[in-house]
Design a protein around this motif. Structure first.
Motif, short mmCIF file in Angstrom:
data_model
loop_
_atom_site.label_atom_id
_atom_site.label_comp_id
_atom_site.label_asym_id
_atom_site.label_seq_id
_atom_site.Cartn_x
_atom_site.Cartn_y
_atom_site.Cartn_z
N TRP A 1 10.56 6.25 -4.95
CA TRP A 1 10.34 5.14 -4.04
C TRP A 1 8.85 4.86 -3.81
CZ3 TRP A 1 7.51 6.23 0.26
CH2 TRP A 1 7.41 7.58 0.63
N ARG A 2 8.00 5.87 -4.01
CA ARG A 2 6.55 5.68 -3.81
C ARG A 2 5.95 4.66 -4.78
NH1 ARG A 2 3.96 9.53 -0.52
NH2 ARG A 2 5.38 11.15 0.21
N ALA A 3 6.63 4.43 -5.90
CA ALA A 3 6.13 3.48 -6.91
C ALA A 3 5.98 2.07 -6.34
CB ALA A 3 7.05 3.48 -8.13
N ARG A 4 6.77 1.73 -5.33
CA ARG A 4 6.66 0.37 -4.76
C ARG A 4 5.30 0.12 -4.11
NH1 ARG A 4 10.66 -0.07 0.42
NH2 ARG A 4 12.00 1.25 -0.83
N PHE A 5 4.54 1.19 -3.84
CA PHE A 5 3.22 1.06 -3.24
C PHE A 5 2.08 1.25 -4.25
CE2 PHE A 5 6.01 2.65 0.19
CZ PHE A 5 5.91 1.58 1.06
N ASP A 6 2.43 1.40 -5.51
CA ASP A 6 1.43 1.71 -6.54
C ASP A 6 1.02 0.47 -7.33
OD1 ASP A 6 -0.30 3.20 -8.07
OD2 ASP A 6 1.26 3.91 -9.44
N TYR A 7 0.27 -0.41 -6.68
CA TYR A 7 -0.27 -1.59 -7.36
C TYR A 7 -1.47 -2.08 -6.56
CZ TYR A 7 2.04 -4.44 -3.78
OH TYR A 7 2.44 -4.98 -2.59
N ASP A 8 -2.25 -2.94 -7.17
CA ASP A 8 -3.34 -3.55 -6.43
C ASP A 8 -3.41 -5.03 -6.76
OD1 ASP A 8 -5.60 -4.18 -8.42
OD2 ASP A 8 -5.23 -2.06 -8.85
N VAL A 9 -4.04 -5.77 -5.87
CA VAL A 9 -4.26 -7.20 -6.05
C VAL A 9 -5.75 -7.44 -5.86
CG1 VAL A 9 -3.75 -9.51 -5.17
CG2 VAL A 9 -1.96 -7.76 -5.18
N GLU A 10 -6.41 -7.70 -6.96
CA GLU A 10 -7.86 -7.96 -6.93
C GLU A 10 -8.62 -6.87 -6.17
OE1 GLU A 10 -8.42 -11.98 -5.58
OE2 GLU A 10 -7.15 -12.77 -7.17
N GLY A 11 -8.23 -5.62 -6.37
CA GLY A 11 -8.92 -4.48 -5.76
C GLY A 11 -8.34 -4.03 -4.44
N SER A 12 -7.53 -4.86 -3.78
CA SER A 12 -6.87 -4.44 -2.54
C SER A 12 -5.61 -3.67 -2.93
CB SER A 12 -6.49 -5.66 -1.69
OG SER A 12 -7.65 -6.36 -1.31
N ARG A 13 -5.29 -2.65 -2.13
CA ARG A 13 -4.14 -1.81 -2.51
C ARG A 13 -3.60 -1.07 -1.29
NH1 ARG A 13 -4.68 0.86 -6.92
NH2 ARG A 13 -3.15 2.42 -6.39
N TRP A 14 -2.42 -0.45 -1.47
CA TRP A 14 -1.82 0.38 -0.44
C TRP A 14 -2.52 1.73 -0.40
CZ3 TRP A 14 1.44 -1.47 3.03
CH2 TRP A 14 2.20 -2.58 2.73
N SER A 15 -2.69 2.25 0.80
CA SER A 15 -3.18 3.62 0.96
C SER A 15 -2.26 4.31 1.95
CB SER A 15 -4.63 3.64 1.46
OG SER A 15 -4.71 3.11 2.76
N VAL A 16 -2.18 5.62 1.84
CA VAL A 16 -1.31 6.40 2.72
C VAL A 16 -2.16 7.43 3.46
CG1 VAL A 16 -0.68 8.09 0.94
CG2 VAL A 16 0.87 7.68 2.85
N ARG A 17 -1.78 7.69 4.70
CA ARG A 17 -2.49 8.70 5.48
C ARG A 17 -1.48 9.49 6.30
NH1 ARG A 17 -2.64 4.23 8.53
NH2 ARG A 17 -2.20 4.47 10.73
N ASP A 18 -1.86 10.66 6.72
CA ASP A 18 -1.05 11.48 7.61
C ASP A 18 -1.22 10.92 9.02
OD1 ASP A 18 0.13 13.39 9.25
OD2 ASP A 18 -0.67 15.09 8.11
#
Length: 131
Positions: free
Chosen positions: A58-75
């Motif tokens: 399911w983590r693959a849905r967050f693995d992309y970027d748009v012109e350098g913007s992207r998803w990040s994850v934090r605790d």
């Protein structure tokens, strides 16, 4: 369900803009390896996906970027509203519906301590709900 062990928070990071720590998908991870991903949908309703330690596809849905913007994850375990329920068992989960019956929020009871997650403009938010 076992005790809440960790909370991950996903944020869309726009280049040159600050992260909004109170908006974005929430992943609740439990001591037994199970989890619940709570995410906003494009129709502004809420989606829940059960996760397991063995399957993180399911983590693959967050693995992309748009012109350098992207998803990040934090605790986010030590952030509001999650810190007071860390280490407590999830004893109930109640959907909150809008006027047309769509799920737009969740009321989660962790051994008597309640937290509420809502959607606002398609994002899961832990900040005040704006109407």
């Amino acid at each position: 369900m076992s005790a809440l062990a960790k909370v991950e928070r996903w944020s869309w990071r726009q280049i040159g803009e600050p992260e909004n720590p109170s908006a974005g998908p929430v992943h609740l991870l439990f001591a037994d390896g199970s989890g619940i991903l709570i995410d906003g949908r494009s129709d502004w309703s809420l989606e829940m996906t059960e996760t397991t330690r063995e399957d993180d596809a399911w983590r693959a849905r967050f693995d992309y970027d748009v012109e350098g913007s992207r998803w990040s994850v934090r605790d986010a375990s030590r952030e509001s509203p999650f810190l007071p329920v860390l280490g407590r068992r999830l004893t109930s989960l109640e959907p909150i519906h809008n006027e047309v019956g769509e799920v737009t929020g969740l009321r989660l009871d962790f051994d008597g301590r309640l937290i509420t997650l809502n959607t606002w403009q398609g994002e899961v938010t832990t900040g005040p709900v704006r109407r």
